[in-house]
Design an enzyme around this catalytic site. Structure first.
Site, PDB file in Angstrom:
ATOM      1  N   LYS A 185      -2.034 -40.529  47.189  1.00  0.00           N
ATOM      2  CA  LYS A 185      -1.487 -39.290  46.624  1.00  0.00           C
ATOM      3  C   LYS A 185      -1.123 -39.558  45.169  1.00  0.00           C
ATOM      4  CE  LYS A 185       2.182 -35.878  47.146  1.00  0.00           C
ATOM      5  NZ  LYS A 185       3.270 -35.371  47.981  1.00  0.00           N
ATOM      6  N   LYS A 238      -5.377 -36.934  47.800  1.00  0.00           N
ATOM      7  CA  LYS A 238      -4.779 -35.721  47.254  1.00  0.00           C
ATOM      8  C   LYS A 238      -4.449 -35.899  45.784  1.00  0.00           C
ATOM      9  CE  LYS A 238      -0.573 -33.101  47.887  1.00  0.00           C
ATOM     10  NZ  LYS A 238       0.683 -33.011  48.562  1.00  0.00           N
TER      11      LYS A 238
HETATM   12  C1  PBG Z   1       5.815 -33.084  48.542  1.00  0.00           C
HETATM   13  C2  PBG Z   1       4.491 -32.440  48.580  1.00  0.00           C
HETATM   14  C3  PBG Z   1       3.836 -31.898  47.479  1.00  0.00           C
HETATM   15  C4  PBG Z   1       2.640 -31.341  47.953  1.00  0.00           C
HETATM   16  C5  PBG Z   1       2.586 -31.578  49.320  1.00  0.00           C
HETATM   17  N1  PBG Z   1       3.740 -32.273  49.695  1.00  0.00           N
HETATM   18  C6  PBG Z   1       4.290 -31.776  46.089  1.00  0.00           C
HETATM   19  C7  PBG Z   1       4.652 -32.990  45.357  1.00  0.00           C
HETATM   20  O1  PBG Z   1       4.370 -34.118  45.760  1.00  0.00           O
HETATM   21  O2  PBG Z   1       5.271 -32.804  44.319  1.00  0.00           O
HETATM   22  C8  PBG Z   1       1.641 -30.620  47.104  1.00  0.00           C
HETATM   23  C9  PBG Z   1       0.732 -29.684  47.801  1.00  0.00           C
HETATM   24  C10 PBG Z   1       0.066 -28.696  46.920  1.00  0.00           C
HETATM   25  O3  PBG Z   1       0.164 -28.721  45.688  1.00  0.00           O
HETATM   26  O4  PBG Z   1      -0.611 -27.838  47.482  1.00  0.00           O
HETATM   27  N2  PBG Z   1       6.038 -34.118  49.400  1.00  0.00           N
END
Ligand code: PBG
Length: 313
Positions: A185, A238
């Protein structure tokens, strides 16, 4: 002498014969935002066509999709008040909704987001210490499993959390609850609209201290290998679109299911292009198939209702 490629493109039937990649409804996971209460359907201003639902209205929304072949949802709880205890409370938003959804749609796969950023006052995905956060995440995962979740998806990027969650699930009698970990991520600006939707923007600073540097590729393979080692059954990369190379690289290396998260900023950019008639709506399918072609088995996308409703898939 030269090779003729055009004959294989003469009509749709022939093109279909030569097609290498297909999208299927089965590939899609619908991410949804859950709030407390009943009869709630709130538009999210920065995500066109995406809503926050209470459990009852989510069930209404699901009934039109499950019958068309939707097979999986990813639940994000958005609490009214901050406080991490709510993240693992037996009567928390997510925990209370799962049995209701399961009762109505027994075969729908329920995946839950396991993170604290919507619950912490400072909006970070941890409570300061890495290892203390892992223990908290394990509690949250067990509370979701107890409520009936099929899969838990930790999205925090703490070190060792997959190990901690796997151990806790096994010890508490949930060996069959799988972990779909956000293994790679990235610290991405494409999460902007989501943070408004889930009310989880960091009050100060950013997430670069725990999410990955967008410049890194080899490190993603290390992260994924570590999560698999710790017990992840499926791994998430992601965002998806600016990271197709990471998906392809992971595909070549790892055999387990690879899940790509087509995130909020990616969704909204495409929606904007379609809504302003800059591009044909067909860019949606073209974009989603690029994620599959790169090597993803499953796609988490806000376009899921659109895909599920499309007749020709
Ligand atoms: C937070 C989380 C995020 C997303 C999923 N879980 C945001 C972040 O890490 O700031 C993003 C998902 C999206 O943008 O659709 N744990």
């Amino acid at each position: 002498m030269f090779k003729r490629f055009r004959p294989r493109r003469i009509d749709e039937a022939t093109r279909r014969t030569h097609r290498e990649t297909f999208l299927s409804r089965d590939d899609f996971i619908w991410p949804v935002f859950l709030v407390a209460g009943t009869r709630v359907v709130e538009d999210i201003p920065r995500m066109t066509g995406v809503c926050r639902y209470s459990a009852d209205t989510l069930i209404d929304a699901l009934s039109g999709l499950v019958c068309r072949g939707l097979r999986s949802v990813l639940l994000f709880g958005v609490p009214k008040e901050k406080g991490v205890e709510q993240a693992f409370a037996a009567d928390g938003i997510v925990q209370a909704a799962i049995p209701q959804i399961k009762k109505r749609f027994p075969r729908l796969e329920i995946i839950t987001d396991v993170c604290v950023c919507s619950y912490t006052p400072d909006g970070h995905c941890h409570i300061g210490d890495n290892d203390a956060t892992c223990a908290l995440l394990a509690n949250i995962a067990v509370s979701h499993a107890r409520a009936g979740a099929d899969i838990v998806a930790p999205s925090d990027m703490m070190d060792g959390r997959v190990h901690g969650i796997r151990k806790a699930l096994d010890e508490q009698g949930f060996p069959d609850v799988a972990i779909m970990s956000y293994a790679a991520k990235y610290a991405s600006h494409f999460y902007g609209p989501f943070r408004a939707a889930a009310e989880c923007a960091p009050a100060s600073g950013d997430r670069k201290g725990y999410q990955m540097d967008p410049a890194n590729s080899a490190e993603a393979m290390e992260e994924i290998a570590a999560d698999i080692d710790e017990g992840a059954a499926q791994i998430i990369i992601k965002p998806a679109l600016s990271y197709l190379d990471i998906i392809a690289k992971a595909r070549a290396r790892f055999a387990l299911p690879i899940v790509a998260y087509n995130v909020s900023g990616e969704y909204q950019m495409l929606r904007h292009a379609v809504d302003t008639k800059l591009c044909s709506p067909d860019i949606i399918e073209e974009t989603l198939i690029s994620i599959k072609r790169a090597g993803a088995d499953r796609i988490i996308s806000y376009f899921t209702p659109y895909v599920v409703r499309k007749a020709q898939l």
